[in-house]
Design an enzyme around this catalytic site. Sequence first.
Site, PDB file in Angstrom:
ATOM      1  N   GLN A 118       0.820  -1.210   0.000  1.00 20.96           N
ATOM      2  CA  GLN A 118       0.000   0.000   0.000  1.00 20.96           C
ATOM      3  C   GLN A 118       0.851   1.257   0.000  1.00 20.96           C
ATOM      4  OE1 GLN A 118      -2.611  -2.226   3.285  1.00 20.96           O
ATOM      5  NE2 GLN A 118      -3.252  -0.105   3.064  1.00 20.96           N
TER       6      GLN A 118
ATOM      7  N   PHE B 282      -5.919  -4.002   3.545  1.00 22.90           N
ATOM      8  CA  PHE B 282      -6.571  -3.728   4.833  1.00 22.90           C
ATOM      9  C   PHE B 282      -5.634  -3.104   5.862  1.00 22.90           C
ATOM     10  CE2 PHE B 282      -8.567  -7.741   3.188  1.00 22.90           C
ATOM     11  CZ  PHE B 282      -9.685  -7.139   2.636  1.00 22.90           C
TER      12      PHE B 282
ATOM     13  N   GLU C  83       0.731  -1.737   4.601  1.00 19.22           N
ATOM     14  CA  GLU C  83       1.132  -0.327   4.655  1.00 19.22           C
ATOM     15  C   GLU C  83       2.592  -0.202   5.057  1.00 19.22           C
ATOM     16  OE1 GLU C  83       0.023   3.862   6.951  1.00 19.22           O
ATOM     17  OE2 GLU C  83      -1.447   2.235   6.905  1.00 19.22           O
TER      18      GLU C  83
ATOM     19  N   ARG D 111      -5.144   7.346  17.304  1.00 15.92           N
ATOM     20  CA  ARG D 111      -6.458   7.355  16.655  1.00 15.92           C
ATOM     21  C   ARG D 111      -7.504   6.637  17.506  1.00 15.92           C
ATOM     22  NH1 ARG D 111      -9.074   8.384  11.499  1.00 15.92           N
ATOM     23  NH2 ARG D 111      -7.197   9.296  10.613  1.00 15.92           N
TER      24      ARG D 111
ATOM     25  N   ARG E  30      -7.644  -1.698   8.855  1.00 17.77           N
ATOM     26  CA  ARG E  30      -8.811  -0.896   8.497  1.00 17.77           C
ATOM     27  C   ARG E  30      -9.470  -0.246   9.728  1.00 17.77           C
ATOM     28  NH1 ARG E  30     -13.174  -3.597   4.399  1.00 17.77           N
ATOM     29  NH2 ARG E  30     -13.985  -1.693   3.458  1.00 17.77           N
TER      30      ARG E  30
ATOM     31  N   PHE F 272      -7.566   1.701  11.722  1.00 18.31           N
ATOM     32  CA  PHE F 272      -6.320   2.239  12.268  1.00 18.31           C
ATOM     33  C   PHE F 272      -6.430   2.623  13.742  1.00 18.31           C
ATOM     34  CE2 PHE F 272      -2.557   5.112  12.207  1.00 18.31           C
ATOM     35  CZ  PHE F 272      -1.679   4.316  11.498  1.00 18.31           C
TER      36      PHE F 272
ATOM     37  N   GLU G 193     -12.733   2.941   5.302  1.00 17.46           N
ATOM     38  CA  GLU G 193     -12.692   2.440   6.678  1.00 17.46           C
ATOM     39  C   GLU G 193     -13.994   2.575   7.461  1.00 17.46           C
ATOM     40  OE1 GLU G 193      -8.283   3.120   8.329  1.00 17.46           O
ATOM     41  OE2 GLU G 193      -9.158   4.898   7.418  1.00 17.46           O
TER      42      GLU G 193
END
Length: 779
Positions: free
Chosen positions: A214, A245, A249, A327, A359, A361, A729
């Site tokens: 990603q 997902f 990343e 987050r 997904r 985060f 998301e």
Amino acid sequence: MTPESPAGQIPEDQIPERHVHRSLKHDAAERHVQGTAPYVDDIREPEGTLHVAPGGSPAARGRITRLDLTAVLAAPDVVAVLTANDVPAANDVSPVAGDDPLFAAERVEFHGQVVFAVVARTRDAARRAAARAIIEIDAETPLVSVDDALAVDADIMADYAFRRGDVAAALAEGPCRLEGHLRIGGQEHFYLEGQAALAVPEEGGSYTVHSSTQHPSEVQHVVARVLGIADAAVTVEVRRMGGGFGGKESQASGWAAMAALAARRTGRPCKVRLDRDDDFIMTGKRHDFIAGYRCSHDLDGRLRGVDMQFASRCGYSHDLSSSINDRTMFHADNAYYYPDVAIHSRRMKTNTVSNTAFRGFGGPQGMLLAERLMDRIAWALDLDPLDVRYRNLYGTTDRNVTPYGMTVEDNIAAEVMGQLEASSDYRRRRADIAAFNAGNAVLKKGLALTPIKFGISFTTTFLNQAGALVHVYQDGSVHLNHGGTEMGQGLFIKVAQVVAEEFGIALDRVKISATHTGKVPNTSPTAASSGTDMNGMAAMNAAAEIKARLAEFIARDWQVPVSSISFRDDQVRSGELVLSFAEVVKKAYLARTHLSAAGFYATPKITWDRAKATGRPFFYFAYGAACAEVTIDTWTGEFTLDRVDILHDVGKSLNPAIDLGQIEGGFVQGMGWLTMEELVYDAKGRLRTHAPSTYKIPTARDVPADFRVAFFDGANREATVYRSKAVGEPPLMLANAVFSAIADAIHALNPAHAVALDAPATPEAILFACEAQRAAKGA
């Protein structure tokens, strides 16, 4: 009629939309179904390609006392074996903190941590050879769970907090007080295509890397770091992933670096494709949490003070845990206003694989605790949980500032919930369920309607930028490239729609191309639900720049004002003057007009001062609501999902068909996380659920037969691409309604007692919660 608006001319801003806001199929839909869409492992292997297999640690923690690879080297078809001693530069594949070695050197920190890699002529030979290694570890007792880490204060990074008001006073003075805790499980990404990379050595010490990632630029940086070469000597290409997902990343970089190192060592193309069991064991998951709460509220269920504590299993290294846990805190309010509030987060080090992006985060874990809080208040006051949710929603003119100081300017949560309450016939069904439960001792039904408010933007502010490259060729066809990556979510078709709309040409005239660091540099990851927002705008800016040059050229050629020119229906018009887009392009080329542009976009308005815990970290919020009805068997713990109603806010959808798929898929993945996907580690730190035989994900049979999804009717108030909203998301968190509905059904066994149910709500967990309800009732 003025020259700027000649007879028969439609003003540019009134031209009917041709491609955007339309349901168009995914650009690779047929190839997906036919099995002809190529992924990394499908790329035709260059002559002499070798295959790489990792060898992992047999223990979760300790010092390496012996590493004997003699038998590995002697195995058939083995060409080379790689260890930390073979890394020419930095033995580090971390995204941030410098604490993720490509190969463990002196110590191991989790079971399965890569110690060496085998390079062989076939993948099978490499894997068989890896099994011959002798690795001896002076084993130490591992920290496996969050509880283990908390017991010895094993924080991997500093804790962090949001605070507002006098929480202690609010908790002391509130007429009603509650406290409790919730355990929230992790989740395996289970992407259909596992981690894979193909590295090809090029002339001059350069490398081309095909990676299932990603974040192509991150792979570029990490490969260059490990090999000790410039970023410019590494080109990364990604046409598509078979799912990501979040698991690709940051964690795709190590496998790409391993392939590149093997290519450097052998001078031949080298490929890594992880076995599914290795992929489970060696790659990170969604963070699991222990979350606690204390609150005070009035007799109507309105909160006065909230104190939340989160502790997560980060694993052995930082990875992206700082931002992920932040987050969680950003979304611990979900859609609710906390007058006096403290939200505290601890990030724990464990001897398990480093957990990573997934997904949402970190947001889903915070929002789940908020929903548990609403349910607890409702149970304590014998109120309908939906009414408690309404009473605690953010306001529009007051009660509208988050715990981190951001004013909620676009609040439509109450409107979304109200529409869904009516369309789902919530009140009548609530009454019917009460009657059903009164007449059934074993089967119990539950119903819940829960909202979501999810912030859209990277909270690491500098990542909120994107680039695109657009070429228009002499025949009027368009080459499109941008920094976003396609993982099945439909990003490429959406951006192509935007470009085709800007030029007023047929969609099939826009050629989608693979993400490529040699075309668009310094890309941000395709994550944070911002792929279309950012890359769509960058591509639109690039197309608009070329379009402006074409308009200026044809205005001179036709001797008309630029403002009179429109691009639509594959033609360029000014009054009665008409040429095809291709003809205009050809004329412009012959007149030496530049027909290429690099577009750029930086998300506006966002700021975040982490040290002061205040700012506007999100450009806007995406909203939604779900109503779920379940039936549980209180003697077995099994449940059925009888019906789901969803109303989701996608702004003005660029592609309703694609967005519908994202909503349905996100919801089902969230349901899996909250009801069946369970990661089990033993006391030695070994993951015991590392294959489909032991780790259950939702199948078609788990999707409710009665599944109703609708879009909320409303454009994004912010100036996003065609006023759409992110959809990657947020839908995952709609599944909170299923978890709350299960708790509601269990609560029916003993309405005087709060339900103790942790996530995931597996049949075992449901059964234990039912038994606790009966025990509390004395029955």
